[in-house]
Design a protein around this motif. Structure first.
Motif, short mmCIF file in Angstrom:
data_model
loop_
_atom_site.label_atom_id
_atom_site.label_comp_id
_atom_site.label_asym_id
_atom_site.label_seq_id
_atom_site.Cartn_x
_atom_site.Cartn_y
_atom_site.Cartn_z
N ASP A 10 -34.66 15.35 -6.05
CA ASP A 10 -33.98 15.40 -4.76
C ASP A 10 -33.64 13.99 -4.27
O ASP A 10 -32.57 13.75 -3.72
CB ASP A 10 -34.89 16.11 -3.75
N ARG A 11 -34.56 13.04 -4.49
CA ARG A 11 -34.29 11.66 -4.11
C ARG A 11 -33.14 11.09 -4.90
O ARG A 11 -32.30 10.36 -4.38
CB ARG A 11 -35.55 10.81 -4.30
N ARG A 14 -29.89 12.45 -3.44
CA ARG A 14 -29.51 11.81 -2.19
C ARG A 14 -29.02 10.38 -2.41
O ARG A 14 -28.07 9.92 -1.77
CB ARG A 14 -30.68 11.83 -1.21
N ALA A 15 -29.66 9.67 -3.36
CA ALA A 15 -29.22 8.30 -3.67
C ALA A 15 -27.82 8.30 -4.27
O ALA A 15 -26.98 7.44 -3.94
CB ALA A 15 -30.21 7.65 -4.64
N ASN A 161 -33.84 0.46 -0.83
CA ASN A 161 -33.20 1.50 -0.02
C ASN A 161 -33.11 1.08 1.45
O ASN A 161 -32.07 1.26 2.10
CB ASN A 161 -34.00 2.79 -0.15
N THR A 224 -27.06 9.02 5.19
CA THR A 224 -27.70 9.57 3.99
C THR A 224 -28.79 8.65 3.48
O THR A 224 -29.88 9.10 3.08
CB THR A 224 -26.64 9.79 2.89
N THR A 225 -28.54 7.35 3.50
CA THR A 225 -29.54 6.38 3.02
C THR A 225 -30.77 6.35 3.92
O THR A 225 -31.91 6.34 3.43
CB THR A 225 -28.91 4.98 2.95
N ASN A 227 -31.74 8.75 5.89
CA ASN A 227 -32.41 10.04 5.73
C ASN A 227 -33.28 10.06 4.47
O ASN A 227 -34.41 10.56 4.48
CB ASN A 227 -31.36 11.15 5.67
N LYS A 228 -32.76 9.48 3.40
CA LYS A 228 -33.52 9.40 2.15
C LYS A 228 -34.77 8.56 2.33
O LYS A 228 -35.87 8.93 1.89
CB LYS A 228 -32.65 8.82 1.05
N TYR A 229 -34.63 7.42 3.00
CA TYR A 229 -35.77 6.54 3.24
C TYR A 229 -36.84 7.25 4.09
O TYR A 229 -38.03 7.22 3.78
CB TYR A 229 -35.29 5.27 3.94
N LYS A 231 -37.32 10.53 4.58
CA LYS A 231 -37.96 11.65 3.88
C LYS A 231 -38.96 11.16 2.84
O LYS A 231 -40.03 11.76 2.66
CB LYS A 231 -36.90 12.51 3.20
N THR A 232 -38.64 10.04 2.17
CA THR A 232 -39.57 9.50 1.17
C THR A 232 -40.85 9.01 1.84
O THR A 232 -41.96 9.24 1.34
CB THR A 232 -38.91 8.34 0.39
#
Length: 256
Positions: A10-11, A14-15, A161, A224-225, A227-229, A231-232
Motif C-alpha cells: 500500500d505504501r 501511494r508513493a 518522504n 498524497t505524500t 497522507n502516506k507519511y 499513515k506510516t
C-alpha cells in the motif's frame, strides 16, 4: 507475514501515485512556462493603403478606379467602420506574438518590454517564482523516485518522504503566487501598455489553464505524500503499542 506485506504494498502504491502526480505537474509547468499562449485575443488595427494592383479586404483602395469621391471611400473616411481590421495575438510570460497583415507568419515582441515600468518588478518576481516552482518540483520528483527505489530502511524512506512533502507544498504555494502575479501584470498591461499592443478582445489561453492544472496536480501530490507519511507513522505507533503489550504479557510486567 501477510499483514506486514499488505501495508508495504500500500505504501508503494501511494508513493507511485504521488510521484506520478508530481511528474505530471512538472511537465505541465515547464510546458506552460515556455509557451506564449497564456492569453489570446484580437487587436484592432488600421488597414494599410493598397499598393499597386493590390485588392481585397485587407487594405484600403484609396487610389482605385472608383475615384476619391466615390461612395466607398467616403464611407471609409466618414464612418471609419471599414478602416480597421482585427489581428489575432497571443502572449505569455516571455513574449507576445501577433499575425502580420498580408504576410505569413507572426511578429513577436518581448512581453517584458510591453509591461508598464511600474509593474516590471512584479513580472520579474513572477518569473523568479515560476523558476523556483519548477526547480522545487524537479527536486521533489527526484526525491520521490529515490524513495520508491530505496529499500534498505523504512526510517530513511520516511525522512525522504517528509522532505519531498515539504518541497512539494512549497512548490505549490510558489506556483499559485506566480500565476496570480502574472494575471495581475497582464491585466495592468492591457490597460496601461503601449497603444500599438493593447488588445481589443482577449481571454485566457490553454497555457494558463495548463499552469493551474500543474498547480492542482502539485497540491494533489503534496496531499498524497503527507497522507502516506502520516499513515506510516500511525502504523509504526500501532505496531509499537502491540509489541509493548505482548512484551508485558510475556514477562508479566504490571501495566501503569
Amino acid at each position: 507475514k501477510m499483514p506486514s506485506s499488505i501495508p508495504e504494498a500500500d505504501r508503494r502504491h501511494r508513493a507511485s501515485a504521488a510521484f506520478s502526480l508530481s511528474f505530471l505537474s512538472l511537465i505541465f509547468s515547464i510546458t506552460a512556462f515556455s509557451s506564449s499562449y497564456w492569453c489570446e485575443g484580437t487587436r484592432k488595427v488600421a488597414k494599410p493603403f493598397c499598393k499597386g494592383d493590390s485588392k481585397g479586404d485587407l487594405c484600403i483602395r484609396f487610389n482605385s478606379a472608383d475615384g476619391n469621391g466615390s461612395q466607398a471611400v467616403q464611407y471609409v473616411w466618414e464612418t471609419g467602420d471599414d478602416k480597421f481590421m482585427e489581428k489575432k495575438f497571443h502572449a505569455g510570460i516571455w513574449y507576445s506574438c501577433e499575425e502580420m497583415i498580408n504576410e505569413e507568419g507572426e511578429k513577436c515582441r518581448s512581453f517584458i518590454s510591453l509591461t508598464p515600468a511600474s509593474d516590471r518588478g512584479v513580472l520579474w518576481l513572477s518569473i523568479v517564482a515560476e523558476l523556483l516552482y519548477v526547480v522545487l518540483l524537479l527536486t521533489g520528483n527526484i526525491l520521490m523516485s529515490v524513495e520508491i527505489c530505496y529499500y534498505s530502511s523504512v526510517i530513511d524512506g520516511l525522512k525522504i518522504n517528509a522532505f519531498s512533502a515539504v518541497l512539494t507544498v512549497l512548490a505549490g504555494l510558489l506556483g499559485m503566487v506566480a500565476h496570480m502575479m502574472y494575471t495581475t501584470v497582464f491585466q495592468m498591461t492591457v490597460n496601461l501598455g503601449p497603444e500599438d499592443w493593447r488588445p481589443h478582445t482577449w481571454d485566457y489561453g490553454w497555457s494558463y489553464g495548463l499552469a493551474w492544472t500543474s498547480f492542482a496536480c502539485c497540491m494533489a501530490a503534496a496531499v498524497t505524500t503527507i497522507n502516506k507519511y502520516t499513515k506510516t507513522i500511525l502504523e509504526f505507533k500501532h505496531k509499537r503499542k502491540k509489541l509493548e503489550r505482548s512484551f508485558r504479557i510475556q514477562y508479566k510486567f504490571p501495566e501503569y
